[in-house]
Enzyme design. Structure first.
Site, PDB file in Angstrom:
ATOM      1  N   GLU A  17      12.576 -11.043 -41.508  1.00 21.00           N
ATOM      2  CA  GLU A  17      11.729 -12.889 -41.115  1.00 21.00           C
ATOM      3  C   GLU A  17       9.928 -11.885 -41.496  1.00 21.00           C
ATOM      4  OE1 GLU A  17      11.829 -12.148 -36.825  1.00 21.00           O
ATOM      5  OE2 GLU A  17      10.819 -13.858 -36.618  1.00 21.00           O
ATOM      6  N   LYS A  69      15.237 -15.025 -42.177  1.00 23.73           N
ATOM      7  CA  LYS A  69      15.086 -16.325 -40.602  1.00 23.73           C
ATOM      8  C   LYS A  69      13.414 -16.249 -40.729  1.00 23.73           C
ATOM      9  CE  LYS A  69      13.993 -15.282 -35.442  1.00 23.73           C
ATOM     10  NZ  LYS A  69      14.154 -14.715 -34.716  1.00 23.73           N
TER      11      LYS A  69
HETATM   12  O1  LIG Z   1       8.090  -9.706 -29.342  1.00 25.68           O
HETATM   13  P1  LIG Z   1       7.989 -10.049 -30.744  1.00 25.68           P
HETATM   14  O2  LIG Z   1       8.112  -8.538 -31.671  1.00 25.68           O
HETATM   15  O3  LIG Z   1       6.941 -10.484 -30.717  1.00 25.68           O
HETATM   16  O4  LIG Z   1       8.830 -11.115 -31.036  1.00 25.68           O
HETATM   17  C1  LIG Z   1       8.528 -11.596 -30.674  1.00 25.68           C
HETATM   18  C2  LIG Z   1       9.718 -13.643 -30.838  1.00 25.68           C
HETATM   19  O5  LIG Z   1       9.556 -13.495 -32.438  1.00 25.68           O
HETATM   20  C3  LIG Z   1      10.953 -13.996 -32.938  1.00 25.68           C
HETATM   21  O6  LIG Z   1      10.860 -13.524 -34.362  1.00 25.68           O
HETATM   22  C4  LIG Z   1      11.067 -16.030 -32.858  1.00 25.68           C
HETATM   23  O7  LIG Z   1      10.750 -16.178 -32.190  1.00 25.68           O
HETATM   24  P2  LIG Z   1      10.304 -17.682 -31.927  1.00 25.68           P
HETATM   25  O8  LIG Z   1      11.924 -18.255 -32.009  1.00 25.68           O
HETATM   26  O9  LIG Z   1       9.787 -17.921 -29.972  1.00 25.68           O
HETATM   27  O10 LIG Z   1       8.749 -18.056 -32.544  1.00 25.68           O
HETATM   28  C5  LIG Z   1      11.647 -13.478 -32.276  1.00 25.68           C
HETATM   29  O11 LIG Z   1      13.199 -13.542 -32.220  1.00 25.68           O
HETATM   30  C6  LIG Z   1      10.686 -12.936 -30.761  1.00 25.68           C
HETATM   31  O12 LIG Z   1      11.304 -12.677 -30.056  1.00 25.68           O
END
Ligand SMILES: O=P(O)(O)OC[C@H]1O[C@](O)(COP(=O)(O)O)[C@@H](O)[C@@H]1O
Length: 423
Positions: free
Chosen positions: A224, A266
């Site tokens: 990701e 992702k």
């Molecule tokens: O807490 P972190 O490490 O900033 O992660 C933020 C979030 O970003 C993601 O990768 C993507 O989230 P969104 O779909 O809300 O953009 C989630 O899996 C994760 O919870």
């Protein structure tokens, strides 16, 4: 059985056996030459893929009408979600919220994998049932966020890099024992900050090293590199940056001998910057995103599981639906956090009486995205809440201020440090 078939089977079995022996000898042992050599035999790789695919749930994650529920928010990010409904960021509140999500009856009909934060992987319900067992009962594969968050990248244009490679092999082995079967590593790239060549290279190299280590420890990696929504640039600029980032990610994945058949991606969707004067329609977003992916992602990769990145629940679902209007070389689905959870949080409000209604809200979102994965979603019945965007500029609590904030969080929390995201 035909001769080639025997040779395939023998080569694969010997390769697998040698690799297992080496694992039993302990991580500190030097990898025997034979093992190193066998890794490059095509049949051994295929065998490994079959094992990864069948035993570790790859096939079931990328299956029609299914996607991933991302609830791996670090404690800092989870705190923001809880604060939005007036709750304190305590372990008890995080557990109550994750319990609501993970015990939703019927969730497995639409969700095939759930990404957990480390705390959740080791947590149980208030009745003492392990969360991983709640998932297994619904035929959902448990996954684990393994990165340790973002910190400032010295020498860059106010950009960040993602920590977590130190000790990753032993942590991954422990996560596997606890029931995780796939992993996730999120790093970010900012368009308004450049992105600099250094930041892109660092993001790609970190993702590739992580992916190799995960596969070596039996976890299927989700890759990701989030390209943040921040900025006033047009969609063409996002396309350009996304192509550059993914080219570099695949270059380093190959350099690290990562098996493409054993990863999921992702990505962010290709959209205009959040502050751009014109919005793009779902069809335009689908066209640009699929163009970028077809140019950069080999068909060997089984699945593309998008993040939502601050889009409203409805937008994220509409865009996914638009991408599934014709056949794609990969399973094109969702791995949303905010776009699956916003209505749930708003319905729950931290009150036990609202748990059932909040679980219904989660099922409704999961079903909508399941339909979008199949290309047959309609937005006619969507609520006003589902139409609300969730983007918050990174400069208001992330990227720029975040440099200071992140350090503070590491010291206080020691876990899942900073984040640069729209929330
Ligand atoms: O807490 P972190 O490490 O900033 O992660 C933020 C979030 O970003 C993601 O990768 C993507 O989230 P969104 O779909 O809300 O953009 C989630 O899996 C994760 O919870």
């Amino acid at each position: 059985m035909q001769g080639w078939c025997w040779s395939w089977l023998m080569e694969a079995m010997i390769g697998r056996w040698c690799h297992q022996r080496w694992k039993i000898m302990g991580r500190g042992a030097k990898k025997p030459f034979l093992v190193q050599f066998l890794r490059f035999l095509p049949n051994y790789q295929q065998m490994n893929l079959l094992i990864l695919g069948n035993k570790h749930g790859l096939k079931s994650i990328a299956s029609p009408g299914h996607g991933i529920l991302a609830i791996d928010e670090s404690n800092a990010t989870c705190g923001k979600r809880l604060a939005s409904i007036g709750l304190d960021n305590t372990e008890v509140n995080r557990q109550a919220y994750r319990q609501l999500l993970l015990t939703t009856p019927g969730l497995g009909e639409y969700i095939s994998g759930a990404i957990l934060f480390e705390e959740t992987l080791y947590q149980s319900t208030t009745d003492g049932k392990k969360f991983v067992d709640c998932l297994r009962d619904e035929n959902i594969v448990p996954g684990i966020k393994v990165d340790k968050g973002l910190v400032p990248l010295p020498g860059s244009n106010n950009e960040s890099w993602c920590q977590g490679l130190d000790g990753l092999a032993s942590r991954s082995a422990e996560y596997y024992k606890q029931g995780a079967r796939f992993a996730k590593w999120r790093t970010v790239v900012s368009i308004p900050c450049g992105p600099s060549a250094l930041a892109v290279k660092e993001a790609a190299w970190g993702l590739a090293r992580y992916a190799g280590i995960s596969q070596d420890n039996g976890l299927m990696p989700i890759v990701e590199p989030e390209i943040l929504l921040d900025g006033d640039h047009p969609i063409e600029r996002t396309l350009e940056v996304a192509e550059r980032v993914w080219a570099e990610v695949f270059y380093y994945l190959a350099e690290n001998n990562v098996m493409f058949e054993g990863i999921l991606l992702k990505p962010s969707m290709v959209t205009p910057g959040a502050e751009h004067k014109e919005k793009a329609s779902p069809d335009t977003i689908a066209k640009y995103t699929l163009t970028m992916l077809k140019r950069r992602v080999p068909p060997a990769v089984p699945g593309i599981m998008f993040l939502s990145g601050g889009q409203s629940e409805m937008e994220a679902t509409l865009n996914l639906n638009a991408m599934n209007q014709s056949a794609n070389p990969w399973h094109v689905s969702f791995s949303y956090a905010r776009a699956l959870q916003n209505s749930v949080l708003k319905t729950w409000q931290g009150s036990p009486e609202n748990v059932e209604a909040a679980q219904k809200a989660l099922l409704a979102r999961a079903k909508a995205n399941s339909l979008a994965q199949l290309g047959s979603y309609s937005a006619n019945d969507e609520s006003d809440e589902a139409k609300k965007g969730m983007f918050v500029s990174s400069s208001q609590g992330g990227q720029i201020l975040g440099v200071v904030m992140v350090v503070a969080v590491v010291e206080e929390d020691g876990e899942g440090a900073g984040n640069v995201e729209g929330g």
